[in-house]
Design an enzyme around this catalytic site. Sequence first.
Site, PDB file in Angstrom:
ATOM      1  N   ASP A   1       1.531   5.137   3.106  1.00 39.61           N
ATOM      2  CA  ASP A   1       2.522   5.665   4.057  1.00 39.61           C
ATOM      3  C   ASP A   1       3.938   5.166   3.714  1.00 39.61           C
ATOM      4  OD1 ASP A   1       1.040   3.196   4.914  1.00 39.61           O
ATOM      5  OD2 ASP A   1       2.749   3.030   6.278  1.00 39.61           O
TER       6      ASP A   1
ATOM      7  N   TYR B   1       8.016  -1.538  -3.272  1.00 38.18           N
ATOM      8  CA  TYR B   1       6.595  -1.167  -3.233  1.00 38.18           C
ATOM      9  C   TYR B   1       6.455   0.347  -3.025  1.00 38.18           C
ATOM     10  CZ  TYR B   1       1.866  -0.685  -1.248  1.00 38.18           C
ATOM     11  OH  TYR B   1       0.581  -0.281  -0.969  1.00 38.18           O
TER      12      TYR B   1
ATOM     13  N   TRP C   1      -2.197   0.757   6.777  1.00 40.91           N
ATOM     14  CA  TRP C   1      -2.679  -0.388   7.573  1.00 40.91           C
ATOM     15  C   TRP C   1      -4.157  -0.728   7.286  1.00 40.91           C
ATOM     16  CZ3 TRP C   1      -0.478  -0.208  13.264  1.00 40.91           C
ATOM     17  CH2 TRP C   1       0.912   0.018  13.229  1.00 40.91           C
TER      18      TRP C   1
HETATM   19  P1  NDP Z   1      -5.762  -5.467  -2.178  1.00 38.26           P
HETATM   20  O1  NDP Z   1      -4.486  -6.205  -2.304  1.00 38.26           O
HETATM   21  O2  NDP Z   1      -6.855  -5.972  -1.309  1.00 38.26           O
HETATM   22  O3  NDP Z   1      -6.384  -5.207  -3.617  1.00 38.26           O
HETATM   23  C1  NDP Z   1      -5.605  -4.879  -4.708  1.00 38.26           C
HETATM   24  C2  NDP Z   1      -6.355  -5.331  -5.912  1.00 38.26           C
HETATM   25  O4  NDP Z   1      -5.547  -5.038  -7.069  1.00 38.26           O
HETATM   26  C3  NDP Z   1      -6.633  -6.842  -5.925  1.00 38.26           C
HETATM   27  O5  NDP Z   1      -8.000  -7.069  -6.186  1.00 38.26           O
HETATM   28  C4  NDP Z   1      -5.772  -7.342  -7.081  1.00 38.26           C
HETATM   29  O6  NDP Z   1      -6.370  -8.377  -7.820  1.00 38.26           O
HETATM   30  C5  NDP Z   1      -5.713  -6.106  -7.958  1.00 38.26           C
HETATM   31  N1  NDP Z   1      -4.647  -6.212  -8.927  1.00 38.26           N
HETATM   32  C6  NDP Z   1      -3.376  -6.636  -8.762  1.00 38.26           C
HETATM   33  N2  NDP Z   1      -2.751  -6.668  -9.945  1.00 38.26           N
HETATM   34  C7  NDP Z   1      -3.653  -6.256 -10.871  1.00 38.26           C
HETATM   35  C8  NDP Z   1      -3.618  -6.084 -12.268  1.00 38.26           C
HETATM   36  N3  NDP Z   1      -2.528  -6.356 -12.991  1.00 38.26           N
HETATM   37  N4  NDP Z   1      -4.728  -5.643 -12.896  1.00 38.26           N
HETATM   38  C9  NDP Z   1      -5.858  -5.391 -12.207  1.00 38.26           C
HETATM   39  N5  NDP Z   1      -5.956  -5.563 -10.896  1.00 38.26           N
HETATM   40  C10 NDP Z   1      -4.860  -5.982 -10.232  1.00 38.26           C
HETATM   41  O7  NDP Z   1      -5.343  -3.971  -1.748  1.00 38.26           O
HETATM   42  P2  NDP Z   1      -6.146  -2.896  -0.923  1.00 38.26           P
HETATM   43  O8  NDP Z   1      -7.570  -2.862  -1.338  1.00 38.26           O
HETATM   44  O9  NDP Z   1      -5.794  -3.051   0.506  1.00 38.26           O
HETATM   45  O10 NDP Z   1      -5.396  -1.589  -1.459  1.00 38.26           O
HETATM   46  C11 NDP Z   1      -6.058  -0.535  -2.140  1.00 38.26           C
HETATM   47  C12 NDP Z   1      -5.069   0.596  -2.338  1.00 38.26           C
HETATM   48  O11 NDP Z   1      -4.611   1.068  -1.068  1.00 38.26           O
HETATM   49  C13 NDP Z   1      -3.799   0.228  -3.125  1.00 38.26           C
HETATM   50  O12 NDP Z   1      -3.446   1.300  -3.951  1.00 38.26           O
HETATM   51  C14 NDP Z   1      -2.743   0.061  -2.047  1.00 38.26           C
HETATM   52  O13 NDP Z   1      -1.447   0.325  -2.547  1.00 38.26           O
HETATM   53  C15 NDP Z   1      -3.184   1.102  -1.044  1.00 38.26           C
HETATM   54  N6  NDP Z   1      -2.759   0.831   0.323  1.00 38.26           N
HETATM   55  C16 NDP Z   1      -3.040  -0.375   0.926  1.00 38.26           C
HETATM   56  C17 NDP Z   1      -2.603  -0.621   2.217  1.00 38.26           C
HETATM   57  C18 NDP Z   1      -2.871  -1.927   2.903  1.00 38.26           C
HETATM   58  O14 NDP Z   1      -2.507  -2.058   4.087  1.00 38.26           O
HETATM   59  N7  NDP Z   1      -3.521  -2.902   2.246  1.00 38.26           N
HETATM   60  C19 NDP Z   1      -1.871   0.409   2.994  1.00 38.26           C
HETATM   61  C20 NDP Z   1      -1.652   1.629   2.267  1.00 38.26           C
HETATM   62  C21 NDP Z   1      -2.096   1.829   0.993  1.00 38.26           C
HETATM   63  P3  NDP Z   1      -5.967  -9.907  -7.551  1.00 38.26           P
HETATM   64  O15 NDP Z   1      -6.613 -10.268  -6.266  1.00 38.26           O
HETATM   65  O16 NDP Z   1      -6.543 -10.584  -8.759  1.00 38.26           O
HETATM   66  O17 NDP Z   1      -4.466  -9.941  -7.476  1.00 38.26           O
END
Ligand code: NDP
Length: 305
Positions: A105, A128, A153
């Site tokens: 969002d 972001y 969220w």
């Molecule tokens: P998290 O932060 O829980 O997970 C993101 C993951 O990406 C982590 O496991 C992290 O690993 C990994 N990551 C970061 N950098 C790298 C890298 N260089 N190579 C490989 N892996 C990497 O996010 P969510 O599961 O909540 O988010 C999932 C999706 O949803 C994303 O695209 C996010 O933008 C989107 N989103 C999330 C929202 C939220 O509220 N969380 C809201 C709207 C959209 P590590 O732990 O090792 O850093």
Amino acid sequence: MKILLFGKNGQVGWELQRSLAPLGEVVALDRHSKDFCGDLADLSGIRETVQRIRPDAIVNAAAYTAVDKAESDSATAHTINAEAPGVLAEAADAAGAWLLHYSTDYVFDGSGSKPWEEADPTGPLSVYGRTKLEGEQRIAARCARHLILRTSWVYAARGGNFAKTMLRLAAERDRLTVINDQFGAPTGADLLADVTAHMLRSALAGPAARLDGTYHVAAAGETTWHGYAQFVLDCAARNGALLKATPGTVDPVPTSAFPTPAVRPHNSRMSTARLEQSFGFQLPVWQQGVARMLAEIGDTLASPR
Ligand code: NDP
């Protein structure tokens, strides 16, 4: 059927390991994976991973999600949120695979009070949001068979989340102050993962042209962080938690009371009509998933800290 999953240990990635399992062989990677490169900062590495695995579908749950840190680390956020999805899109297209990716969002400017539709003009307010939008654009331009799921969220039972923070604070303090001028719907990582599996199954079975594109995926209904906090405390009290703060002692404050490096949108409401019409979903109200998550974490919270 072979599915390549990036970001297996994030909130959504963890749930995807469960929900994608019945669809076929899932090769699940994180940035530390040894056999194949799963580090989105290594652009040639992830291209090679796709070429070697030749999946039918790629699901990218990895992202740079540290919204405030991105303001001062924009180069890394750009590589992971914009460039890496572009590389995955090219590699998926070359392999004839679907690419399913998540966005946010935060691509919108948060104005108004109407739920955002997929075709509405974007206007990100933060690094972001800008990098996530560029990731979407690169995917749409480079991969015919793509599904981009914009959500909001996100919470999960595993790891830290807003509800757990509220419960911890409510156990320590009589009163809490929580923002009441940002509107959206808390959306469970488990719901997102289940929706993803259904969408992929339909996409893999049907003609690509009918289903590809961008979809908004969020739980039904709306609230503010303040309303969310009140709901969490109310549920926890009903479940027998001993808390000092109650729903009545959560004070509403404007966003300006908690200045942060990144500007957040006030209106994060998302219309899910396109998703519901295209795939036949009926998304549950946000309270249902939050109550379930609270029940799941209840035992952990009851144990001595
Ligand atoms: P998290 O932060 O829980 O997970 C993101 C993951 O990406 C982590 O496991 C992290 O690993 C990994 N990551 C970061 N950098 C790298 C890298 N260089 N190579 C490989 N892996 C990497 O996010 P969510 O599961 O909540 O988010 C999932 C999706 O949803 C994303 O695209 C996010 O933008 C989107 N989103 C999330 C929202 C939220 O509220 N969380 C809201 C709207 C959209 P590590 O732990 O090792 O850093």
